[in-house]
Design an enzyme around this catalytic site. Sequence first.
Site, PDB file in Angstrom:
ATOM      1  N   LYS A  20      61.762  14.845  17.466  1.00  0.00           N
ATOM      2  CA  LYS A  20      61.869  16.177  16.838  1.00  0.00           C
ATOM      3  C   LYS A  20      61.348  17.260  17.805  1.00  0.00           C
ATOM      4  O   LYS A  20      61.486  17.123  19.009  1.00  0.00           O
ATOM      5  CB  LYS A  20      61.139  16.203  15.500  1.00  0.00           C
ATOM      6  CG  LYS A  20      61.528  15.018  14.611  1.00  0.00           C
ATOM      7  CD  LYS A  20      61.001  15.138  13.215  1.00  0.00           C
ATOM      8  CE  LYS A  20      61.360  13.887  12.437  1.00  0.00           C
ATOM      9  NZ  LYS A  20      61.039  13.980  11.031  1.00  0.00           N
TER      10      LYS A  20
ATOM     11  N   HIS B 288      70.808  14.902  10.782  1.00  0.00           N
ATOM     12  CA  HIS B 288      69.448  14.633  10.294  1.00  0.00           C
ATOM     13  C   HIS B 288      69.165  15.547   9.098  1.00  0.00           C
ATOM     14  O   HIS B 288      69.616  16.696   9.077  1.00  0.00           O
ATOM     15  CB  HIS B 288      68.433  14.861  11.416  1.00  0.00           C
ATOM     16  CG  HIS B 288      67.068  14.369  11.038  1.00  0.00           C
ATOM     17  ND1 HIS B 288      66.230  15.107  10.245  1.00  0.00           N
ATOM     18  CD2 HIS B 288      66.431  13.207  11.304  1.00  0.00           C
ATOM     19  CE1 HIS B 288      65.104  14.406  10.049  1.00  0.00           C
ATOM     20  NE2 HIS B 288      65.207  13.260  10.675  1.00  0.00           N
TER      21      HIS B 288
ATOM     22  N   ASN C 133      62.831   9.413  16.925  1.00  0.00           N
ATOM     23  CA  ASN C 133      63.228  10.820  16.890  1.00  0.00           C
ATOM     24  C   ASN C 133      61.970  11.665  17.096  1.00  0.00           C
ATOM     25  O   ASN C 133      61.134  11.758  16.197  1.00  0.00           O
ATOM     26  CB  ASN C 133      63.884  11.124  15.535  1.00  0.00           C
ATOM     27  CG  ASN C 133      64.222  12.589  15.373  1.00  0.00           C
ATOM     28  OD1 ASN C 133      64.201  13.357  16.333  1.00  0.00           O
ATOM     29  ND2 ASN C 133      64.554  12.980  14.153  1.00  0.00           N
TER      30      ASN C 133
END
Length: 249
Positions: A11, A94, A9
Amino acid sequence: MRKKIVAGNWKMNNDLNKSLALISDLLKKVPQTNAEVMIAPTFVNLIPAVEAVKGSHIEVIAQNMHFAENGAYTGEISAEMLGSIGVKTTILGHSERRAYFNETDESLAKKVNTALKHNMRVVFCIGEELADRKANKHFDVVGSQIKNGLFHLPAEAWQHIVLAYEPVWAIGTGETATPDQAQEIHHFIRKTIADKYGKGVADKVSILYGGSVKPDNAKEIFAKEDVDGGLIGGAALKADDFVTIIKSI
Ligand code: PEP
């Protein structure tokens, strides 16, 4: 046999150049493995990322999507849009989305429905805060996240669901759940699914661990029976670290 998965991930990190450089490094270094390898770049870099990984076994996935089909939701991205550029999997729920963008079990249940309607696979995140763990409420919190977010689904939908258990206190903090803590709650998660849908369904669901997985702790965590891989944040931004983690599975 359920699938082993390592997902990165990214982000809100990596502009276009950095994203393409990291992908190019990964393409050289990611080993041939039975584990599925996923990376989740930011939305604006999904199209070039999908293009760059073509022909490899790295899958580009989204970090989020909206629950509505389309319409007046300024700044949002729909399942149909993701599908149209070749993205077939999305992370949902998330803990950063839950904490900073007010995502709730109820809004996530809607997102899951929309994703599945568009034949997308979902990596659904669950996990307790530090205060919950200290109060010994982590089983209750995680159990209700699963029930409220996913228990409206019919059994056959579970083949499109991957779970990611991510204790909030371990995300980006350098703190990790011990392998035994991870196994304990992953076992609880699988049992929760089995109690509702039966062992046959539960045994096929991949449950990933996330929270400060690094090259030096991945092997021990992944060795646990109910841990089927990892959702990796910080360490997914460095090709060598991510590759070492993939090799640990
Ligand atoms: C995450 O945010 O999903 C995550 C697991 O982050 P980190 O690995 O940096 O703790």
